[in-house]
Design a protein around this motif. Structure first.
Motif, mmCIF file in Angstrom:
data_model
loop_
_atom_site.group_PDB
_atom_site.id
_atom_site.type_symbol
_atom_site.label_atom_id
_atom_site.label_comp_id
_atom_site.label_asym_id
_atom_site.label_seq_id
_atom_site.Cartn_x
_atom_site.Cartn_y
_atom_site.Cartn_z
ATOM 1 N N THR A 45 0.817 -1.223 0.000
ATOM 2 C CA THR A 45 0.000 0.000 0.000
ATOM 3 C C THR A 45 0.849 1.271 0.000
ATOM 4 O O THR A 45 0.601 2.185 -0.790
ATOM 5 N N THR A 46 1.837 1.335 0.884
ATOM 6 C CA THR A 46 2.668 2.549 1.002
ATOM 7 C C THR A 46 4.140 2.153 1.062
ATOM 8 O O THR A 46 4.811 2.342 2.081
ATOM 9 N N PHE A 47 4.642 1.616 -0.041
ATOM 10 C CA PHE A 47 6.023 1.114 -0.039
ATOM 11 C C PHE A 47 7.040 2.231 0.171
ATOM 12 O O PHE A 47 8.119 2.001 0.721
ATOM 13 N N HIS A 48 6.709 3.452 -0.251
ATOM 14 C CA HIS A 48 7.638 4.567 -0.056
ATOM 15 C C HIS A 48 7.850 4.843 1.435
ATOM 16 O O HIS A 48 8.973 5.097 1.881
ATOM 17 N N LYS A 49 6.772 4.771 2.192
ATOM 18 C CA LYS A 49 6.871 4.984 3.637
ATOM 19 C C LYS A 49 7.611 3.828 4.301
ATOM 20 O O LYS A 49 8.402 4.030 5.227
ATOM 21 N N TRP A 50 7.364 2.616 3.807
ATOM 22 C CA TRP A 50 8.028 1.441 4.393
ATOM 23 C C TRP A 50 9.539 1.536 4.219
ATOM 24 O O TRP A 50 10.296 1.220 5.144
ATOM 25 N N VAL A 51 10.005 1.961 3.048
ATOM 26 C CA VAL A 51 11.448 2.103 2.820
ATOM 27 C C VAL A 51 12.037 3.114 3.801
ATOM 28 O O VAL A 51 13.111 2.895 4.375
ATOM 29 N N HIS A 52 11.325 4.209 4.006
ATOM 30 C CA HIS A 52 11.800 5.227 4.952
ATOM 31 C C HIS A 52 11.887 4.656 6.362
ATOM 32 O O HIS A 52 12.885 4.850 7.073
ATOM 33 N N ASP A 53 10.856 3.926 6.771
ATOM 34 C CA ASP A 53 10.803 3.403 8.139
ATOM 35 C C ASP A 53 11.757 2.231 8.356
ATOM 36 O O ASP A 53 12.218 2.003 9.480
ATOM 37 N N GLU A 54 12.032 1.480 7.296
ATOM 38 C CA GLU A 54 12.842 0.265 7.430
ATOM 39 C C GLU A 54 14.180 0.382 6.699
ATOM 40 O O GLU A 54 14.735 -0.606 6.229
ATOM 41 N N LYS A 55 14.711 1.592 6.640
ATOM 42 C CA LYS A 55 15.949 1.798 5.879
ATOM 43 C C LYS A 55 17.112 0.976 6.420
ATOM 44 O O LYS A 55 17.976 0.525 5.664
ATOM 45 N N SER A 56 17.150 0.744 7.719
ATOM 46 C CA SER A 56 18.244 -0.053 8.280
ATOM 47 C C SER A 56 18.137 -1.507 7.850
ATOM 48 O O SER A 56 19.156 -2.176 7.620
ATOM 49 N N LEU A 57 16.909 -2.019 7.730
ATOM 50 C CA LEU A 57 16.706 -3.394 7.263
ATOM 51 C C LEU A 57 17.216 -3.554 5.836
ATOM 52 O O LEU A 57 17.824 -4.574 5.485
ATOM 53 N N ILE A 58 16.998 -2.528 5.025
ATOM 54 C CA ILE A 58 17.425 -2.566 3.628
ATOM 55 C C ILE A 58 18.923 -2.305 3.504
ATOM 56 O O ILE A 58 19.547 -2.679 2.511
ATOM 57 N N GLY A 59 19.503 -1.683 4.526
ATOM 58 C CA GLY A 59 20.932 -1.365 4.492
ATOM 59 C C GLY A 59 21.213 0.035 4.007
ATOM 60 O O GLY A 59 22.287 0.312 3.458
ATOM 61 N N LEU A 60 20.260 0.951 4.198
ATOM 62 C CA LEU A 60 20.431 2.337 3.759
ATOM 63 C C LEU A 60 20.899 3.183 4.938
ATOM 64 O O LEU A 60 20.095 3.685 5.727
ATOM 65 N N LYS A 61 22.218 3.325 5.045
ATOM 66 C CA LYS A 61 22.784 4.069 6.170
ATOM 67 C C LYS A 61 23.548 5.313 5.722
ATOM 68 O O LYS A 61 23.534 6.332 6.403
ATOM 69 N N SER A 62 24.215 5.222 4.590
ATOM 70 C CA SER A 62 25.054 6.330 4.133
ATOM 71 C C SER A 62 24.624 6.779 2.747
ATOM 72 O O SER A 62 23.811 6.130 2.080
ATOM 73 N N SER A 63 25.191 7.885 2.313
ATOM 74 C CA SER A 63 24.921 8.384 0.970
ATOM 75 C C SER A 63 25.283 7.343 -0.078
ATOM 76 O O SER A 63 24.559 7.149 -1.058
ATOM 77 N N ALA A 64 26.387 6.642 0.146
ATOM 78 C CA ALA A 64 26.814 5.605 -0.802
ATOM 79 C C ALA A 64 25.792 4.477 -0.887
ATOM 80 O O ALA A 64 25.559 3.909 -1.960
ATOM 81 N N ASP A 65 25.165 4.162 0.261
ATOM 82 C CA ASP A 65 24.145 3.107 0.268
ATOM 83 C C ASP A 65 22.945 3.504 -0.595
ATOM 84 O O ASP A 65 22.405 2.684 -1.347
ATOM 85 N N PHE A 66 22.526 4.754 -0.462
ATOM 86 C CA PHE A 66 21.377 5.216 -1.244
ATOM 87 C C PHE A 66 21.716 5.249 -2.735
ATOM 88 O O PHE A 66 20.872 4.923 -3.576
ATOM 89 N N ASN A 67 22.932 5.632 -3.054
ATOM 90 C CA ASN A 67 23.352 5.636 -4.451
ATOM 91 C C ASN A 67 23.392 4.210 -5.003
ATOM 92 O O ASN A 67 22.935 3.941 -6.119
ATOM 93 N N ASP A 68 23.912 3.292 -4.199
ATOM 94 C CA ASP A 68 23.968 1.883 -4.590
ATOM 95 C C ASP A 68 22.556 1.317 -4.768
ATOM 96 O O ASP A 68 22.309 0.497 -5.654
ATOM 97 N N PHE A 69 21.634 1.767 -3.930
ATOM 98 C CA PHE A 69 20.245 1.312 -4.000
ATOM 99 C C PHE A 69 19.656 1.583 -5.387
ATOM 100 O O PHE A 69 18.916 0.763 -5.936
ATOM 101 N N VAL A 70 20.016 2.735 -5.958
ATOM 102 C CA VAL A 70 19.491 3.101 -7.279
ATOM 103 C C VAL A 70 20.326 2.490 -8.397
ATOM 104 O O VAL A 70 19.803 1.784 -9.269
ATOM 105 N N ILE A 71 21.621 2.749 -8.378
ATOM 106 C CA ILE A 71 22.486 2.422 -9.507
ATOM 107 C C ILE A 71 22.723 0.916 -9.647
ATOM 108 O O ILE A 71 22.843 0.400 -10.770
ATOM 109 N N LYS A 72 22.752 0.196 -8.539
ATOM 110 C CA LYS A 72 23.017 -1.245 -8.603
ATOM 111 C C LYS A 72 21.761 -2.077 -8.333
ATOM 112 O O LYS A 72 21.349 -2.885 -9.153
ATOM 113 N N GLN A 73 21.158 -1.864 -7.149
ATOM 114 C CA GLN A 73 20.034 -2.710 -6.758
ATOM 115 C C GLN A 73 18.806 -2.475 -7.653
ATOM 116 O O GLN A 73 18.249 -3.418 -8.225
#
Length: 614
Positions: free
Chosen positions: A296-324
């Motif tokens: 239903t609200t996957f955008h909110k889930w990513v924000h709330d569960e960023k540690s589960l996904i491994g989004l901690k640093s700027s590099a992680d967010f860049n990797d999330f887009v460019i690689k994952q």
């Protein structure tokens, strides 16, 4: 422009439809809902209903259940007629659901409740009886569905073809939990506790102005837009952010070319398949968990569960887009293309899509890793799609429901079990699951044609026909056997005509004959034109004509075994008990049923898994 009188009122479905008439103008778009929307509607209704209902509650208790808002419709009232400007997709689907419920209640002997539902489907006005959703081109089709008789969609408009297809979806996917003891309470809740807001204007111009205002995409961001904003805002390097933004926009175009909502569907499939750890329980008072919130609200889930996904640093967010994002959307696009177009090497994906198994997409993404090369990823996709194909077939022949709510927990568990597995471990796990599956093909001996099984009978006959022809050196014609929108589609044909008098020597009652006639072994696929011409004829008059048809049908005739080297070689190698039937008595049908069982064992064998290791 100054709008004139506008009325907006929340109404229960009963108030909205009971003895009311709606229509659409000729220029309105066709009914276009797909299986996905029907499944989502059932999921929403079921979750909301069982959020209030518990076993042991009476029908009177339903009056205290919370109401559920299903959306809005916009109508333009002219000359005492209500023209639907927005909402006909939803109202058409609700009407189909009520037709199904009406027929189900009649089948169960609940004639009073069925009659009450009938008033939501059709009514009399000025002495004329018509459907409450009164659209001329759909009348004949809806009448056939309401009276539970087959309807020939050949040469029908798009809306009619889709209506018949979605009714079949409703028949096969209506949740088992609702069909059982809770049915009458659910019907009451659906009628009186599910609400829509009816917005009424008195001119088309006003109605369309409201419609455009409510749907102005420039004033609202989609979940995909909000996810993009969140992710890019956390990439601190400006050059990286620009590249990530450029890629995101390009990939959104790729996804939306697959379908209107495929961008959102991709994120739901990816995040569910790769990251979801929890799922809502099916009991009163349960709250949404990972799997449900992502839906239903996957955008909110990513924000709330960023540690589960491994989004901690700027590099992680860049990797999330460019690689994952890049890697998994590449795979998703390839999977979706294979689901829509029969593709050698990805046949199982197409088969599952033909069975409307919408849960396959997150499951197929689950074992993949962003570092997998294309060959490894393709093998994993084939492995998991092949397992799902076996799962569907075995449940179908055992009359085990495949509706969303009945299998979502099983599929969610599977997603978690197969995440990022290597090839050998994945093969071992899937093989073990098939070998320990409680549903076997032994029960093919009891498999037969019914309203529920019709979809699966057709699919399995097409698969068996395709298999025999391919193993005999022919090309795959599965797509031909299941195509609906063609001039002369293939249909399920009973080898025995519906003539009890011809079989009284073997059956004491017509009921016994009818039940036996529907057994799997007494069915084949033939073009509609053949069925119309020869369907009522005795077997002895049809058997010579069978030689002009597909190979599985030809095997009934002795001449198939005389000048058909490819088939003869396959028969010898497979050791399957193919043989001709000069007559077709009860014993012949039993023999054919056993042949079909053994064909199922061969086609849906777990031996397919080991082939991916070499």
């Amino acid at each position: 422009m100054v709008l004139n009188k506008i009325e907006a009122q929340a109404k229960s479905i009963d108030s909205l439809l009971n003895n009311k008439k709606y229509t659409v103008d000729y220029y309105q778009r066709a009914y276009k809902w797909e299986t996905k929307q029907i499944v989502e509607l059932f999921e929403d209704l079921e979750n909301k209903f069982f959020g209030e209902h518990e076993e042991g509650y009476s029908r009177e208790d339903v009056s205290r259940y919370k109401h559920y808002f299903l959306g809005s419709i916009i109508v333009s009232e002219k000359d005492n007629l209500k023209f639907i400007i927005d909402g006909q997709q939803r109202l058409t689907s609700i009407t189909l659901l009520f037709i199904y419920l009406h027929n189900l209640l009649l089948e169960r002997g609940e004639s009073d409740d069925a009659s009450a539902i009938g008033q939501l489907i059709f009514s009399k006005m000025y002495g004329k009886k018509s459907f409450n959703l009164d659209i001329e081109e759909r009348t004949e089709c809806l009448d056939a569905l309401y009276n539970n008789v087959a309807f020939d969609v050949e040469n029908s408009p798009e809306s009619v073809r889709n209506i018949v297809a979605r009714y079949e979806d409703i028949t096969s996917k209506f949740p088992k939990r609702l069909r059982n003891g809770a049915l009458l309470s659910f019907v009451d809740w659906l009628r009186y506790n599910v609400d829509l807001v009816e917005i009424t204007t008195y001119s088309d111009e006003e109605a369309y102005t409201i419609f455009e205002t409510m749907n102005d995409r420039g004033l609202s961001l989609s979940p995909t837009d909000m996810l993009k904003s969140y992710v890019l805002s956390n990439i601190m390097n400006n050059e990286q952010r620009v590249k990530a933004n450029d890629f995101w926009k390009s990939r959104m175009l790729d996804l939306t070319q697959l379908g209107k909502e495929e961008d959102a569907d991709f994120f739901k499939a990816w995040l569910r398949g790769r990251y979801a750890q929890t799922i809502r329980e099916h009991k009163k008072g349960s709250s949404n968990k990972d799997f449900d919130t992502i839906g239903t609200t996957f955008h909110k889930w990513v924000h709330d569960e960023k540690s589960l996904i491994g989004l901690k640093s700027s590099a992680d967010f860049n990797d999330f887009v460019i690689k994952q994002f890049k890697s998994f959307s590449d795979h998703y696009i390839r999977i979706q293309q294979a689901a829509k177009v029969y593709t050698p090497g990805f046949e199982y994906v197409y088969y599952n899509a033909h069975n409307n198994f919408t849960l396959q997409y997150p499951i197929l993404l689950a074992p993949l890793h962003a570092k997998d090369d294309i060959e490894t990823a393709n093998r994993k996709i084939r492995l998991v799609a092949g397992y799902l194909d076996i799962f569907i077939a075995r449940r179908a022949v055992n009359f085990r429901t495949l509706d969303y709510s009945s299998i979502v927990y099983t599929m969610f568990t599977l997603m978690k079990e197969i995440r990022e597995l290597d090839m050998q471990t994945l093969v071992n796990l899937l093989t073990y699951k098939v070998l320990t599956m409680s549903e076997k093909f032994d029960d093919v001996s009891h498999f037969s044609l019914s309203g529920w099984s019709k979809r699966y009978v057709h699919h399995m006959l097409a698969r068996m026909t395709e298999h025999v022809e391919k193993q005999s050196g022919g090309e795959s014609r599965f797509v031909n056997y299941v195509a609906r929108d063609v001039k002369d589609p293939y249909e399920i044909e009973h080898i025995w005509a519906n003539k009890y008098m011809r079989h009284q020597d073997e059956f004491e009652t017509e009921k016994e004959f009818t039940e036996y006639r529907n057994h799997f072994g007494g069915l084949v696929l033939l073009p509609r034109s053949f069925n119309h011409s020869y369907g009522d004829k005795p077997y002895i008059e049809k058997i010579s004509k069978y030689l002009e048809q597909n190979l599985l049908v030809k095997t009934l005739n002795g001449q198939c075994y005389q000048s058909n080297p490819g088939f003869i070689a396959y028969k010898k190698a497979s050791k399957l008990p193919f043989h001709a039937h000069d007559t077709f008595k009860k014993a012949d049908l039993d023999a054919r049923q056993e042949l079909y069982r053994l064909l199922c064992e061969e086609i849906w064998s777990p031996a397919r898994f080991d082939k991916e290791l070499f």
